[in-house]
Design an enzyme around this catalytic site. Structure first.
Site, PDB file in Angstrom:
ATOM      1  N   THR A 158     -20.198   4.295  13.741  1.00 36.70           N
ATOM      2  CA  THR A 158     -18.893   5.059  13.963  1.00 36.70           C
ATOM      3  C   THR A 158     -19.189   6.570  13.925  1.00 36.70           C
ATOM      4  OG1 THR A 158     -16.898   5.581  13.150  1.00 36.70           O
ATOM      5  CG2 THR A 158     -18.628   5.447  11.628  1.00 36.70           C
TER       6      THR A 158
ATOM      7  N   LYS B 114     -17.354   8.385   9.915  1.00 38.47           N
ATOM      8  CA  LYS B 114     -17.835   8.421   8.460  1.00 38.47           C
ATOM      9  C   LYS B 114     -18.660   9.598   8.173  1.00 38.47           C
ATOM     10  CE  LYS B 114     -15.646   4.020   7.836  1.00 38.47           C
ATOM     11  NZ  LYS B 114     -15.491   2.424   7.990  1.00 38.47           N
TER      12      LYS B 114
ATOM     13  N   HIS C 157     -21.621   2.377   8.059  1.00 37.85           N
ATOM     14  CA  HIS C 157     -21.881   2.994   6.496  1.00 37.85           C
ATOM     15  C   HIS C 157     -23.188   3.586   6.330  1.00 37.85           C
ATOM     16  CE1 HIS C 157     -17.802   2.261   5.159  1.00 37.85           C
ATOM     17  NE2 HIS C 157     -17.987   0.687   5.775  1.00 37.85           N
TER      18      HIS C 157
ATOM     19  N   THR D 149      -8.266   2.727  28.133  1.00 41.11           N
ATOM     20  CA  THR D 149      -7.915   3.663  27.046  1.00 41.11           C
ATOM     21  C   THR D 149      -8.441   4.965  27.393  1.00 41.11           C
ATOM     22  OG1 THR D 149      -7.400   3.854  24.746  1.00 41.11           O
ATOM     23  CG2 THR D 149      -9.503   3.087  25.507  1.00 41.11           C
ATOM     24  N   THR D 150      -7.482   6.146  27.075  1.00 46.30           N
ATOM     25  CA  THR D 150      -8.216   7.427  27.549  1.00 46.30           C
ATOM     26  C   THR D 150      -9.314   7.707  26.442  1.00 46.30           C
ATOM     27  OG1 THR D 150      -5.772   8.107  27.932  1.00 46.30           O
ATOM     28  CG2 THR D 150      -7.162   9.687  27.184  1.00 46.30           C
TER      29      THR D 150
ATOM     30  N   ARG E 193       0.783  -1.247   0.030  1.00 42.63           N
ATOM     31  CA  ARG E 193      -0.104  -0.005  -0.112  1.00 42.63           C
ATOM     32  C   ARG E 193       0.901   1.295  -0.031  1.00 42.63           C
ATOM     33  NH1 ARG E 193      -4.914  -2.046   3.942  1.00 42.63           N
ATOM     34  NH2 ARG E 193      -5.905  -3.235   2.363  1.00 42.63           N
TER      35      ARG E 193
ATOM     36  N   SER F  17     -19.650  -2.105   2.696  1.00 36.63           N
ATOM     37  CA  SER F  17     -19.214  -0.990   1.969  1.00 36.63           C
ATOM     38  C   SER F  17     -18.288  -1.436   0.755  1.00 36.63           C
ATOM     39  CB  SER F  17     -18.333  -0.175   2.918  1.00 36.63           C
ATOM     40  OG  SER F  17     -17.069  -0.836   2.668  1.00 36.63           O
TER      41      SER F  17
ATOM     42  N   THR G   8      -8.736  -6.715   1.273  1.00 41.39           N
ATOM     43  CA  THR G   8      -9.894  -5.801   1.654  1.00 41.39           C
ATOM     44  C   THR G   8     -11.211  -6.705   0.658  1.00 41.39           C
ATOM     45  OG1 THR G   8      -8.687  -4.043   1.966  1.00 41.39           O
ATOM     46  CG2 THR G   8     -11.168  -3.681   1.905  1.00 41.39           C
TER      47      THR G   8
HETATM   48  C1  LIG Z   1     -14.606   1.603   8.775  1.00 42.86           C
HETATM   49  C2  LIG Z   1     -15.463   0.397   9.289  1.00 42.86           C
HETATM   50  C3  LIG Z   1     -15.364   0.147  10.532  1.00 42.86           C
HETATM   51  C4  LIG Z   1     -14.299   0.853  11.720  1.00 42.86           C
HETATM   52  O1  LIG Z   1     -14.769   2.152  11.898  1.00 42.86           O
HETATM   53  P1  LIG Z   1     -13.962   3.202  12.249  1.00 42.86           P
HETATM   54  O2  LIG Z   1     -14.554   4.305  13.186  1.00 42.86           O
HETATM   55  O3  LIG Z   1     -13.166   3.770  11.213  1.00 42.86           O
HETATM   56  O4  LIG Z   1     -12.655   2.619  13.228  1.00 42.86           O
HETATM   57  C5  LIG Z   1     -16.056  -0.636  11.099  1.00 42.86           C
HETATM   58  N1  LIG Z   1     -17.234  -1.639  10.376  1.00 42.86           N
HETATM   59  C6  LIG Z   1     -17.032  -1.313   9.178  1.00 42.86           C
HETATM   60  C7  LIG Z   1     -18.070  -2.095   8.307  1.00 42.86           C
HETATM   61  C8  LIG Z   1     -16.319  -0.280   8.737  1.00 42.86           C
HETATM   62  O5  LIG Z   1     -16.235  -0.021   7.239  1.00 42.86           O
END
Ligand SMILES: *Cc1c(COP(=O)(O)O)cnc(C)c1O
Length: 410
Positions: free
Chosen positions: A249, A252, A221, A281-282, A25, A193, A367
């Site tokens: 998340t 995104k 997503h 973790t913080t 990469r 995704s 991926t």
């Molecule tokens: C990007 C992704 C994650 C991880 O989320 P991040 O907040 O980027 O760590 C988890 N599950 C899927 C399906 C994703 O595409």
């Protein structure tokens, strides 16, 4: 020291393997331009820069550059400084975290939500503690699940059963093999995704009821993007109360960083109390929580941006269709253009950025499966017709240059 040196050959040969498989990469060095999304500056080397259009960002709605979100982040920095200063248990639960968790719980119509450092950590930590809570648990996992779920399931050391992607009969066949009273959990995503498809969530929940299984959905997503308040596909389909644990998340569509799960009070309380990836973790910076809070609130009442997003995605698909490009015509905002060769995929991406100022990252193994290498386009509400004209002109040139096939145009 000399001992250390002899280890280096192992690192080198690990790298050689990656290179030989065509999956080494190279990161593109870019700087996003506030207020000009999806434009950015690309640093091709330390002395050269050029303006590019980013076609592969997961900041799907440009919220990372939304003026109100920026303002929320700035004023939280002004009010509270930078870091949170601790783990959640040791002075790191700020009022911003508390407010954001309330907001996320409300978004998904659950009792409670829990923030993690990232979506990856949310999946890994939550799935990872399941056996401590349910010692005899079997986890049924869709074969296309994200690496973070796979990692969490491995970490849990639960028995794992992989079912075929979105395949209800395969899932049922496998559920049937286990005693009714054995604890089970079905882990899957809403929007996948890489293939741009959506799970049959309702039918999976029906199976979960029939075989008495918990359900765990990754809506990474979809949050902010689907449903009348951006609660994800579960909200859009009226299924939020049927899925036990919803994971999302902040990185995104919400344009920040961080991840979360939302569920019943007792589930969240147990994860909060046991999951190492949450405890040790913080916590995320207060300003990050403040920005995410603003972003969630904005997207709750911004159906028009979701409509625009859909219109733009459909416009790009229509252009690909007219040009005969082999793309996956899914039901989502993601538009994967299939190349089917890792070397060409990378070469096309390189040509697009260096010659045309168009950035689409090649997606290669691991991926996606080998032979299905692709460029993954994520049009946003801010990708204009002019940008689409430029993209099509560039793609038409490189597609012929690399002698790639076109589909018959109907
Ligand atoms: C990007 C992704 C994650 C991880 O989320 P991040 O907040 O980027 O760590 C988890 N599950 C899927 C399906 C994703 O595409």
């Amino acid at each position: 020291m000399s001992e250390t040196k002899s280890y280096k050959s192992y690192f080198q040969s690990a790298l050689d393997n990656v290179r030989e498989e065509g999956r080494y990469r190279v990161f593109q060095d870019i700087r996003r331009k506030r207020g000009a999304f999806p434009k950015a500056t690309w640093y091709s080397d330390p002395t050269h820069e050029r303006e590019i259009t980013v076609w592969c960002s997961n900041d799907y709605l440009g919220m990372g550059q939304n003026e109100c979100v920026i303002e929320a982040v700035k004023s939280a920095v002004d009010a509270a400084g930078t870091g949170s200063g601790g783990t959640r248990n040791i002075s790191g639960t700020t009022h911003y975290h508390v407010q954001l968790e309330r907001e996320l719980a409300d978004l998904h119509a659950k009792d409670r939500a829990l923030i993690f450092t990232s979506g990856f950590v949310a999946n890994e930590a939550t799935l990872g503690v399941m056996r401590k809570i349910l010692p005899d648990l079997v986890i049924f996992s869709d074969e296309m699940n994200h690496a973070s779920m796979i990692s969490g399931i491995q970490r849990s050391r639960c028995e794992k059963v992989i079912f075929k992607h979105n395949d209800l009969s395969d899932l049922e066949e496998k559920l049937k093999l286990y005693p009714h009273d054995r604890p089970k959990l079905i882990a899957f995503e809403s929007v996948y995704s890489m293939d741009a498809d959506i799970a049959p969530i309702e039918e999976i929940c029906d199976l979960a009821d029939k075989y008495s299984a918990l359900t765990y959905i990754d809506e990474v997503h979809a949050v902010g993007m689907y449903g009348p308040r951006g609660g994800g596909v579960c909200e859009a389909r009226g299924l939020m109360d049927r899925v036990d644990i919803i994971q999302g998340t902040l990185a995104k569509a919400f344009g920040m960083i961080g991840g979360y799960v939302a569920a019943d009070d007792v589930i969240i309380d147990a994860v909060r109390s046991i999951a190492a990836g949450f405890i040790f973790t913080t916590s995320i910076p207060p300003s990050t929580a403040a920005g995410a809070l603003r972003s969630v609130k904005i997207l709750k009442i911004s159906q028009e941006i979701r409509d625009q997003h859909k219109e733009r995605a459909n416009a790009l698909k229509a252009r690909f269709r007219d040009a005969g490009f082999p793309f996956i015509d899914g039901d989502t905002h993601i538009v994967p253009l299939m190349v089917g060769d890792p070397v060409k995929c990378k070469a096309i991406s390189d040509r697009l950025i260096s010659e045309f100022g168009i950035y689409a990252q090649p997606i290669n193994f691991p991926t996606v499966p080998r032979g299905t290498e692709r460029l993954r386009f994520t049009p946003s509400p801010f990708h204009s017709d002019v940008m689409m004209d430029e993209l099509m002109a560039a793609l038409n040139v490189v597609w012929d240059e690399f002698a790639l096939k076109r589909q018959k145009v109907a």
